[in-house]
Design a protein around this motif. Structure first.
Motif, PDB file in Angstrom:
ATOM      1  N   ALA A 285     -69.945  83.024  50.440  1.00  0.00           N
ATOM      2  CA  ALA A 285     -70.046  82.783  48.990  1.00  0.00           C
ATOM      3  C   ALA A 285     -69.028  83.645  48.257  1.00  0.00           C
ATOM      4  N   ASP A 286     -68.951  84.903  48.643  1.00  0.00           N
ATOM      5  CA  ASP A 286     -68.024  85.839  48.002  1.00  0.00           C
ATOM      6  C   ASP A 286     -66.577  85.332  48.128  1.00  0.00           C
ATOM      7  N   GLU A 287     -66.241  84.908  49.323  1.00  0.00           N
ATOM      8  CA  GLU A 287     -64.877  84.416  49.575  1.00  0.00           C
ATOM      9  C   GLU A 287     -64.570  83.175  48.734  1.00  0.00           C
ATOM     10  N   LEU A 288     -65.594  82.374  48.496  1.00  0.00           N
ATOM     11  CA  LEU A 288     -65.389  81.115  47.763  1.00  0.00           C
ATOM     12  C   LEU A 288     -65.536  81.287  46.250  1.00  0.00           C
ATOM     13  N   GLY A 289     -65.839  82.514  45.797  1.00  0.00           N
ATOM     14  CA  GLY A 289     -65.938  82.766  44.353  1.00  0.00           C
ATOM     15  C   GLY A 289     -67.338  82.608  43.788  1.00  0.00           C
ATOM     16  N   TYR A 290     -68.348  82.718  44.652  1.00  0.00           N
ATOM     17  CA  TYR A 290     -69.738  82.542  44.201  1.00  0.00           C
ATOM     18  C   TYR A 290     -70.586  83.752  44.562  1.00  0.00           C
ATOM     19  N   ARG A 291     -71.776  83.815  43.941  1.00  0.00           N
ATOM     20  CA  ARG A 291     -72.846  84.702  44.389  1.00  0.00           C
ATOM     21  C   ARG A 291     -74.058  83.822  44.670  1.00  0.00           C
ATOM     22  N   ILE A 292     -74.908  84.270  45.582  1.00  0.00           N
ATOM     23  CA  ILE A 292     -76.124  83.501  45.859  1.00  0.00           C
ATOM     24  C   ILE A 292     -77.290  84.128  45.096  1.00  0.00           C
TER      25      ILE A 292
ATOM     26  N   ALA B  67     -71.183  80.467  40.275  1.00  0.00           N
ATOM     27  CA  ALA B  67     -69.814  80.988  40.095  1.00  0.00           C
ATOM     28  C   ALA B  67     -69.877  82.415  39.569  1.00  0.00           C
ATOM     29  N   LYS B  68     -69.021  83.279  40.135  1.00  0.00           N
ATOM     30  CA  LYS B  68     -69.124  84.712  39.810  1.00  0.00           C
ATOM     31  C   LYS B  68     -68.983  85.017  38.324  1.00  0.00           C
ATOM     32  N   ALA B  69     -68.246  84.153  37.595  1.00  0.00           N
ATOM     33  CA  ALA B  69     -68.028  84.436  36.173  1.00  0.00           C
ATOM     34  C   ALA B  69     -69.262  84.127  35.329  1.00  0.00           C
ATOM     35  N   ALA B  70     -70.206  83.374  35.855  1.00  0.00           N
ATOM     36  CA  ALA B  70     -71.379  82.970  35.052  1.00  0.00           C
ATOM     37  C   ALA B  70     -72.290  84.165  34.814  1.00  0.00           C
ATOM     38  N   PRO B  71     -72.915  84.237  33.624  1.00  0.00           N
ATOM     39  CA  PRO B  71     -73.813  85.376  33.350  1.00  0.00           C
ATOM     40  C   PRO B  71     -74.918  85.525  34.395  1.00  0.00           C
ATOM     41  N   LEU B  72     -75.426  84.420  34.918  1.00  0.00           N
ATOM     42  CA  LEU B  72     -76.511  84.540  35.909  1.00  0.00           C
ATOM     43  C   LEU B  72     -76.006  85.250  37.164  1.00  0.00           C
ATOM     44  N   ALA B  73     -74.744  84.984  37.534  1.00  0.00           N
ATOM     45  CA  ALA B  73     -74.194  85.614  38.746  1.00  0.00           C
ATOM     46  C   ALA B  73     -74.024  87.111  38.542  1.00  0.00           C
ATOM     47  N   GLN B  74     -73.825  87.510  37.288  1.00  0.00           N
ATOM     48  CA  GLN B  74     -73.579  88.930  37.022  1.00  0.00           C
ATOM     49  C   GLN B  74     -74.870  89.733  36.861  1.00  0.00           C
ATOM     50  N   THR B  75     -75.982  89.067  36.957  1.00  0.00           N
ATOM     51  CA  THR B  75     -77.272  89.746  36.819  1.00  0.00           C
ATOM     52  C   THR B  75     -77.683  90.278  38.190  1.00  0.00           C
ATOM     53  N   MET B  76     -77.689  91.582  38.323  1.00  0.00           N
ATOM     54  CA  MET B  76     -77.924  92.204  39.633  1.00  0.00           C
ATOM     55  C   MET B  76     -79.219  93.032  39.599  1.00  0.00           C
ATOM     56  N   GLY B  77     -79.694  93.327  40.796  1.00  0.00           N
ATOM     57  CA  GLY B  77     -80.870  94.196  40.914  1.00  0.00           C
ATOM     58  C   GLY B  77     -82.133  93.497  40.441  1.00  0.00           C
ATOM     59  N   VAL B  78     -83.074  94.283  39.898  1.00  0.00           N
ATOM     60  CA  VAL B  78     -84.380  93.708  39.535  1.00  0.00           C
ATOM     61  C   VAL B  78     -84.365  92.947  38.208  1.00  0.00           C
ATOM     62  N   HIS B  79     -83.214  92.888  37.556  1.00  0.00           N
ATOM     63  CA  HIS B  79     -83.171  92.200  36.266  1.00  0.00           C
ATOM     64  C   HIS B  79     -83.417  90.699  36.392  1.00  0.00           C
ATOM     65  N   ASN B  80     -83.861  90.122  35.303  1.00  0.00           N
ATOM     66  CA  ASN B  80     -83.991  88.666  35.178  1.00  0.00           C
ATOM     67  C   ASN B  80     -82.945  88.184  34.176  1.00  0.00           C
TER      68      ASN B  80
END
Ligand SMILES: NC(=O)c1ccc[n+]([C@@H]2O[C@H](COP(=O)([O-])OP(=O)(O)OC[C@H]3O[C@@H](n4cnc5c(N)ncnc54)[C@H](OP(=O)(O)O)[C@@H]3O)[C@@H](O)[C@H]2O)c1
Length: 433
Positions: free
Chosen positions: A240-247, A270-283
């Motif tokens: 996913a990382d190589e293809l520009g995504y996060r799971i 897609a990594k640029a999307a706000p949902l992809a940038q939400t890490m850890g326990v956040h929603n």
């Protein structure tokens, strides 16, 4: 000043205890906002153990339904949890007496929301549940009131902090699923039996509530296709990382002319999307409305204080008499929407295959895809080990352009039957917008 609002709080665990402290800490400000004192006059929990809480003169009830039915309270707060049992009995006891109910209980709302909504309506009692979805994020009020002028097309979100914590750590630290799950349990993010979180069921309960509010439709948890994160491997995260995504584990509810599609599954975002940038326990939740475009809310989806903040907001609304219908409109005005089954889902797919190393294997897979009119966007052979001999397997990753769930499942089943692929293929849906 109006007379005090006397409340009963059932459940003094993470959220209940945080609420007791919050109401004490913010007492003067809440009085200034609502024009009345908010006083806890009764509490209930399973045990009477000392909790380090200043409960003032509040009376203790062993039975939460007795507290809910008591004439001493003007509002009942249910913070016990569970779809049925004590929480459900107490909720019904309050509403059927016309006592307003505030709850954080998504499991109960997903199972009995319509019935409780109807009970609330017939007795003229407010039913409020800001804390039931995404903890401290004010998503219920946003959908129900703030976005009332919009036709919502889609709601998608990271609604379970435990899953997001596990996937984030796997990705950033390269740790296996089991190790991240064990840490989540040690830190108190995941239950001892984590199935509810990692299997996607908790996300589904929350999604069912959001879909009802977003589309003015009856809660329909049975319509949700649910997959958890157990099958996600480090190989998938690296690809996913190589293809520009996060799971991410997403809950997605979408309205189209076909009806409403509701699904919970690991998703390539897609990594640029706000949902992809939400890490850890956040929603995080993104809402697509026709007037507003895309709006994303990000924040703490759990934790005593954050969740108590949402409960307190509901209490303030009721103290002021500022009450909207629980699901944004009367229960009878909620639509019985057509279900769009998962087989009819259309979108791009990530597929990871264990391909048998022999001439023609990849050609066979391509043929099976072409027969189903699936167009392949990218194909990568991953980590071919030196000295792989004939009939061993090599990992191959494919990305497809938009196709249907039925087509991709059929193509892969045939490729497995042909002997070109061993093991069950890993299939992850891609969200492209
Ligand atoms: N924790 C979060 O971050 C979070 C976030 C959003 C929503 N929520 C929701 O908030 C609710 C409460 O969650 P929580 O995390 O605070 O749960 P918790 O820590 O397990 O607390 C549950 C409380 O309910 C009491 N209780 C259990 N069975 C009871 C019974 N039969 N009669 C009376 N009291 C009973 C327990 O009493 P004892 O203390 O005596 O055992 C405890 O005080 C749930 O619906 C949950 O889904 C929680």
């Amino acid at each position: 000043m109006t007379k005090p609002l006397r409340i009963g709080v059932a459940g003094l665990g993470s959220v209940g205890a945080a609420l007791v402290r919050l109401l004490q800490r913010r007492r003067a400000d809440l009085r200034a906002r609502t024009g009345r004192d908010i006083t806890i006059v009764g509490v209930s929990a399973r045990s009477r153990r000392e909790r380090g809480l200043d409960l003032g003169g509040a009376r203790f009830y062993d039975d939460p339904a007795a507290l809910a039915a008591s004439s001493e309270i003007d509002l009942f707060v249910e913070l016990i949890g569970g779809a049925d049992g004590a929480a459900y009995d107490a909720a019904r006891a309050a509403l059927s007496r016309g006592v307003p109910l505030v709850t954080a209980n998504k499991a109960m709302l997903a199972a009995h929301g319509l019935e409780l909504g109807r009970l609330a309506e017939s007795h003229g009692a407010p039913l409020a549940f800001e804390a039931a979805v995404a903890g401290g994020i004010p998503i219920i009020k946003t959908l129900r009131e703030g976005l009332a002028g919009n036709a919502v097309r889609r709601v998608s979100g990271i609604l379970n902090g435990t899953c997001n914590y596990i996937l984030s750590r796997m990705e950033t630290e390269g740790l296996p699923f089991e190790a991240c799950l064990a840490d989540a349990q040690r830190l108190g993010y995941a239950e001892a039996d984590p199935t509810f979180d990692i299997g996607g069921f908790d996300t589904a309960h929350k999604l069912a509530i959001l879909a009802s509010l977003a589309f003015g439709a009856k809660i329909d948890v049975g319509a949700i296709s649910i997959e958890g994160i157990q099958s996600i491997t480090l190989a998938d995260l690296a690809a996913a990382d190589e293809l520009g995504y996060r799971i991410k584990l997403l809950g997605v509810a979408e309205r189209s002319e076909k009806g409403i599609e509701q699904r919970v599954h690991p998703t390539m975002v897609a990594k640029a999307a706000p949902l992809a940038q939400t890490m850890g326990v956040h929603n995080a939740i993104t809402i697509d409305g026709d007037a507003i475009g895309a709006l994303t809310l990000v924040g703490p989806g759990a934790g005593g204080d954050a969740t108590a903040s949402a409960v307190a907001a509901d209490i303030c609304d009721i103290a002021r008499g500022d009450v909207a219908p629980a699901f944004g409109r009367p229960i009878d005005a909620l639509e019985e929407a057509e279900r769009v089954p998962m087989q009819r889902h259309e979108g791009g797919y990530y597929v990871r295959l264990a391909v048998v190393e022999r001439p023609g294997s990849v050609a066979t897979i391509s043929t099976r895809m072409a027969e189903q009119r699936i167009s392949i966007e990218a194909i990568m052979q991953k980590g071919k080990a030196k000295g792989v001999t004939a009939n061993e397997v090599v990992p191959v990753v494919l990305l497809t352009h938009a196709t249907t769930e039925t087509a991709i499942r059929e193509a892969l089943a045939l490729a497995v039957a042909d002997g070109a692929v061993r093991e069950t293929p890993q299939v992850i849906r891609i969200e492209r917008d």
